[in-house]
Each structure stands twice: as structure tokens, then as C-alpha cells.
Scaffold this motif. Sequence first.
Motif, mmCIF file in Angstrom:
data_model
loop_
_atom_site.group_PDB
_atom_site.id
_atom_site.type_symbol
_atom_site.label_atom_id
_atom_site.label_comp_id
_atom_site.label_asym_id
_atom_site.label_seq_id
_atom_site.Cartn_x
_atom_site.Cartn_y
_atom_site.Cartn_z
ATOM 1 N N ARG A 66 14.435 141.957 72.953
ATOM 2 C CA ARG A 66 14.748 143.090 72.076
ATOM 3 C C ARG A 66 16.231 143.045 71.724
ATOM 4 O O ARG A 66 17.089 142.828 72.587
ATOM 5 C CB ARG A 66 14.397 144.417 72.749
ATOM 6 C CG ARG A 66 14.903 144.564 74.144
ATOM 7 C CD ARG A 66 14.399 145.805 74.833
ATOM 8 N NE ARG A 66 14.776 147.014 74.119
ATOM 9 C CZ ARG A 66 14.771 148.229 74.684
ATOM 10 N NH1 ARG A 66 14.403 148.371 75.941
ATOM 11 N NH2 ARG A 66 15.119 149.274 73.999
ATOM 12 N N ASP A 67 16.531 143.259 70.469
ATOM 13 C CA ASP A 67 17.891 143.030 69.989
ATOM 14 C C ASP A 67 18.922 143.889 70.716
ATOM 15 O O ASP A 67 19.996 143.399 71.055
ATOM 16 C CB ASP A 67 17.960 143.308 68.482
ATOM 17 C CG ASP A 67 19.344 143.059 67.928
ATOM 18 O OD1 ASP A 67 19.740 141.880 67.856
ATOM 19 O OD2 ASP A 67 20.039 144.042 67.601
ATOM 20 N N GLU A 68 18.599 145.158 70.981
ATOM 21 C CA GLU A 68 19.629 146.057 71.505
ATOM 22 C C GLU A 68 20.042 145.757 72.937
ATOM 23 O O GLU A 68 21.059 146.278 73.401
ATOM 24 C CB GLU A 68 19.159 147.512 71.390
ATOM 25 C CG GLU A 68 17.940 147.843 72.211
ATOM 26 C CD GLU A 68 17.472 149.261 71.960
ATOM 27 O OE1 GLU A 68 18.177 150.194 72.348
ATOM 28 O OE2 GLU A 68 16.388 149.427 71.362
ATOM 29 N N THR A 69 19.290 144.950 73.672
ATOM 30 C CA THR A 69 19.654 144.643 75.055
ATOM 31 C C THR A 69 19.932 143.158 75.275
ATOM 32 O O THR A 69 19.978 142.696 76.412
ATOM 33 C CB THR A 69 18.536 145.091 76.021
ATOM 34 O OG1 THR A 69 17.298 144.467 75.643
ATOM 35 C CG2 THR A 69 18.360 146.603 75.995
ATOM 36 N N LEU A 70 20.145 142.402 74.204
ATOM 37 C CA LEU A 70 20.365 140.964 74.355
ATOM 38 C C LEU A 70 21.642 140.647 75.124
ATOM 39 O O LEU A 70 21.676 139.691 75.901
ATOM 40 C CB LEU A 70 20.398 140.296 72.978
ATOM 41 C CG LEU A 70 19.042 140.093 72.290
ATOM 42 C CD1 LEU A 70 19.242 139.502 70.902
ATOM 43 C CD2 LEU A 70 18.130 139.189 73.123
ATOM 44 N N HIS A 71 22.701 141.434 74.931
ATOM 45 C CA HIS A 71 23.958 141.155 75.621
ATOM 46 C C HIS A 71 23.736 141.174 77.130
ATOM 47 O O HIS A 71 24.188 140.284 77.860
ATOM 48 C CB HIS A 71 25.025 142.181 75.219
ATOM 49 C CG HIS A 71 26.384 141.902 75.775
ATOM 50 N ND1 HIS A 71 26.737 142.234 77.075
ATOM 51 C CD2 HIS A 71 27.486 141.315 75.227
ATOM 52 C CE1 HIS A 71 27.990 141.873 77.295
ATOM 53 N NE2 HIS A 71 28.463 141.304 76.195
ATOM 54 N N GLY A 72 23.026 142.196 77.621
ATOM 55 C CA GLY A 72 22.751 142.281 79.046
ATOM 56 C C GLY A 72 21.858 141.159 79.528
ATOM 57 O O GLY A 72 22.038 140.632 80.640
ATOM 58 N N LEU A 73 20.883 140.768 78.698
ATOM 59 C CA LEU A 73 19.995 139.667 79.079
ATOM 60 C C LEU A 73 20.771 138.364 79.173
ATOM 61 O O LEU A 73 20.566 137.575 80.115
ATOM 62 C CB LEU A 73 18.855 139.538 78.073
ATOM 63 C CG LEU A 73 17.869 138.394 78.330
ATOM 64 C CD1 LEU A 73 17.155 138.565 79.673
ATOM 65 C CD2 LEU A 73 16.858 138.290 77.196
ATOM 66 N N TYR A 74 21.669 138.108 78.210
ATOM 67 C CA TYR A 74 22.473 136.891 78.267
ATOM 68 C C TYR A 74 23.297 136.848 79.551
ATOM 69 O O TYR A 74 23.401 135.804 80.214
ATOM 70 C CB TYR A 74 23.414 136.802 77.066
ATOM 71 C CG TYR A 74 22.745 136.720 75.716
ATOM 72 C CD1 TYR A 74 21.441 136.250 75.577
ATOM 73 C CD2 TYR A 74 23.424 137.117 74.564
ATOM 74 C CE1 TYR A 74 20.841 136.170 74.354
ATOM 75 C CE2 TYR A 74 22.825 137.031 73.312
ATOM 76 C CZ TYR A 74 21.533 136.572 73.212
ATOM 77 O OH TYR A 74 20.943 136.504 71.980
ATOM 78 N N SER A 75 23.900 137.979 79.919
ATOM 79 C CA SER A 75 24.707 138.037 81.136
ATOM 80 C C SER A 75 23.840 137.760 82.364
ATOM 81 O O SER A 75 24.246 137.033 83.279
ATOM 82 C CB SER A 75 25.377 139.413 81.265
ATOM 83 O OG SER A 75 26.258 139.648 80.183
ATOM 84 N N GLU A 102 12.598 143.647 66.739
ATOM 85 C CA GLU A 102 13.620 143.506 65.704
ATOM 86 C C GLU A 102 14.453 142.232 65.864
ATOM 87 O O GLU A 102 15.683 142.267 65.881
ATOM 88 C CB GLU A 102 14.510 144.745 65.651
ATOM 89 C CG GLU A 102 13.713 146.008 65.325
ATOM 90 C CD GLU A 102 14.581 147.230 65.085
ATOM 91 O OE1 GLU A 102 15.818 147.121 65.176
ATOM 92 O OE2 GLU A 102 14.009 148.297 64.788
ATOM 93 N N PRO A 103 13.799 141.092 65.961
ATOM 94 C CA PRO A 103 14.549 139.827 66.070
ATOM 95 C C PRO A 103 15.374 139.529 64.830
ATOM 96 O O PRO A 103 16.374 138.821 64.898
ATOM 97 C CB PRO A 103 13.446 138.782 66.251
ATOM 98 C CG PRO A 103 12.242 139.380 65.593
ATOM 99 C CD PRO A 103 12.343 140.849 65.902
ATOM 100 N N ASP A 104 14.954 140.077 63.676
ATOM 101 C CA ASP A 104 15.661 139.823 62.417
ATOM 102 C C ASP A 104 17.078 140.356 62.431
ATOM 103 O O ASP A 104 17.918 139.930 61.623
ATOM 104 C CB ASP A 104 14.889 140.428 61.246
ATOM 105 C CG ASP A 104 14.411 141.833 61.535
ATOM 106 O OD1 ASP A 104 15.022 142.792 61.028
ATOM 107 O OD2 ASP A 104 13.420 141.981 62.270
#
Length: 241
Positions: free
Chosen positions: A110-119, A160-162
Motif C-alpha cells: 500500500r502506497d501510504e506505508t511503503l516508507h515503513g515497509l522499506y525500512s 493505489e500502486p499508481d
Amino acid sequence: MDLRPIRRLKPDPGAPSLSDQQRAQWPMTVPAVAQLVTEGLELPAGALVLVGENGSGKSTVMELIATTLGLNPEGGSTGARHRTRASEPESLGLVVERSPGASRWGYFLRDETLHGLYSYLEANPTDRPEPVFHELSHGEAFLEVFTSRAAGKGTYLLDEPDAALSFGGSLALVSHLLALVDRGAQVVVATHSPVVAALPGAQLVEVGEWGLRPTQWEELELTVHWRQFLTDPAAFLRHLR
């Protein structure tokens, strides 16, 4: 033989009924959620695409599906453990009907939590070489995570991957989704992109104040508005003044 990993999400007949107070509170006040909890949702073989305006309930529906499937609601697989702020709905009495012997692998992005997932992924590396996700562009990192985790049969949820992708990136995503479907995977995508919504063979559902309803790409407000805008941007924009 029905080989869909997930046949449907359905109300648990053994679960206690929701109280009037629960039904009067979020997320049951979202028509799409209320319909999902009451009627369940059939997942087709291949792809299901949810389209709707901001605030229509697409992301809440995606979170509810992810939670019911046991996927981390902030992104990742069933094994991911990262959490920042719990704001997602519980399963609300929904249960999963799976095909016997079908793959239980799944992944949620999900786009809004990608930063946390990357970390989280960088702090918990796999046994294969991976890039430093935070050093890639938003779209590059998204496609890298998705294509490396979504490689076979299973159920993949994309909210919302777009938002992360250019036109070319959206086409690359569609290409990968088609390859997944050809291998027997299921995908559920919530999108604002007419490119992603045009995914060949996908079942389209429009989300709004009516709840969830089947539709066709040509009938989507999204498609109509983009077509009008691209035909004559000036005529479209003059109404904003």
C-alpha cells in the motif's frame, strides 16, 4: 476444479452479530465495508480492480481484505511484523474460503506505508541480494519489492500502486500482473489509474456511496474524466476558476 487461492470472503456464521453501536461507527459507516461485511466478496480467478474517488472506501476495503487474509495491514506478507500506528479495521467477522491445496502465499503493498515497509525490509534482509530501497526512486523501489515478492501462485493486494508509478511504470506493473495471472495467481488492486484499471481480463468494481458495484472500463467516471481532460485540457480547467 476450482484452483483459485481465495474463493471468497464471507461472514462467519458462528460469529456474534455486530451490535447497533458497532454498525453506527467507522468503518461500518463506509457503504462498501458494510456491504462486504454483510454479503461477503467473491474473488474471481485472475484480477479484481477497485476504482473510486478519494474517500469512497477503497483503501479501507483493501485493509479489511488484508487483515482477513492474515497479511500485515501495513504491508508485507503474513510473516511481516512491522507496525507504526494501528489504524486498520479488524476482520469484522469475515472468514476466508480457500480452495483445497491452493497456495496460501500472499503479499500486501500500500502506497501510504511503503516508507515503513522499506525500512523493515532493510533491517530484516533476506538471504538474497537486494537493493537499498530508500536509495531508489519511489516507483523503482515499489516495482523492485513487488516483482521480487510476487513471483508465483498466491494472492497479491495492491492499494493505489499508481501513486508511485509513471505512465511507463504503470505499464510495467500491468505486464507483471498479467504474468502473475497467467501463472494462476490472484490479484486485487485499488487504483486511480485508467491504465491499471484497463488490466485485460480484470473484473472491475466501482466503490462509492452505493457500496460495491460491477462496472465496465468505458463506464467509469475515471475513464470519462480523463478522456475529456486529454481531449481539451483548457476547456476542462476553465471551470476551476
